[in-house]
Design an enzyme around this catalytic site. Structure first.
Site: not given
Length: 329
Positions: A197, A249
């Site tokens: 992320k 992400k």
């Protein structure tokens, strides 16, 4: 006159041949819909920076998840938007807090028709907007945060969440939560690790959606956008710690990372097509600069092609409807 011996265009000459030679196909079951459920509102509220996306009430979320199940998508990922926040995110572990109450309501509504998943992070619940508990010097205290994550995991599992999305990027979060779940009888509650992320500019509209109170940034725990190998390392660590699924992400700006993670992972790999990716396509389409439907389909297809087994996308239900219509023809 040149007569090529190798003619790859042969397989592109008709729609039927192109379908037959297609390497990747989208299916509704590979799509997960992120949903926002807001406390203290009688009606669903539009999110200005994310056209078509709502902050739901529990009742409107019930209707939306019923539509999602009918469309055949794989799951929904729930995010809570509380009215009261504090330094430790107390609302996250309140069994009657908005996220946990919404989880029970949606599980009751759709049962096993799709997978009801929950975001396990403190940022929506803290008054400072960070993903963890702060130390005296204002930094995020990794190990104290893990204790809060363990508490959140137990409440979310008790509320019926089938899959916990660990999005806080704390070191050791997967092993800490897995241990807590197993020791308390939730051995079948799965863990989705937001492994790679990144500290991205593409989260802006999401922060509108959850009414973020963040000041500063999250660069001390989210990944540097320059680092590919670090993203792969984080995914491998989460696999070792017991994650059931790992995720990259954002998606479109990190397809290289996604492809590399998919190449080394022996468990499912997902990707999150984040709010900024959604908003850019919606804005360009609203101005008539791109074909909206083609851009939506191509964007999700590119994420699957890079190696994602499933995609979190705000277009999940709409895209699934298109796919179902195409299949019916």
């Amino acid at each position: 006159m040149i007569n090529p011996v190798i003619r790859p265009r042969r397989l592109r000459t008709t729609p039927a041949l192109r379908r037959l030679a297609s390497e990747i196909r989208l299916h509704p079951s590979e799509l997960v819909l992120p949903m926002f459920v807001r406390e203290g509102t009688g009606d669903p509220l539009p999110i200005q920076s994310m056209p078509g996306v709502l902050q739901h009430t529990i009742d409107s979320a019930r209707r939306a998840v019923t539509d999602a199940a009918a469309a055949g998508i794989g799951g929904v990922m729930l995010f809570g938007v509380p009215t009261v926040r504090d330094a430790v995110g107390s609302g996250a572990t309140d069994p009657d807090g908005i996220l946990n109450a919404a989880t029970r309501a949606l599980v009751d509504e759709v049962g096993d028709s799709l997978v009801v998943q929950t975001d396990l992070c403190l940022d929506e619940f803290t008054d400072h907007g960070h993903c963890g508990v702060l130390a005296a010097d204002g930094s995020v205290d990794n190990d104290s945060t893990l204790e809060r994550y363990r508490e959140m995991a137990l409440v979310q599992a008790a509320s019926g969440s089938q899959l916990l999305g660990l999005s806080g990027m704390m070191d050791g979060q997967v092993s800490a939560v897995r241990q807590a779940l197993d020791q308390n009888g939730y051995v079948n509650t799965a863990i989705l690790a937001y492994s790679a992320k990144y500290a991205s500019a593409f989260y802006g509209p999401f922060r509108d959606a959850v009414e973020s109170t963040l000041e500063g940034d999250r660069r001390s725990y989210q990944l540097d956008p320059a680092n590919r190998r670090e993203g792969v390392r984080e995914a491998l660590l989460d696999i070792q710690e017991g994650a059931d699924i790992v995720m990259v992400k954002p998606a479109m700006s990190y397809l290289d990372v996604l492809a590399e993670v998919a190449g080394v992972s022996d468990i499912p790999v997902w990707a999150y097509q984040v709010s900024g990716e959604y908003a850019m396509i919606e804005a360009a389409a609203a101005h008539g600069w791109i074909d909206r439907r083609r851009a939506v389909e191509e964007s999700v297809l590119s994420i699957r092609r890079a190696g994602a087994d499933a995609v979190l996308t705000y277009w999940a239900v709409e895209l699934a409807t298109w796919l179902n219509e195409r299949q019916a023809r």
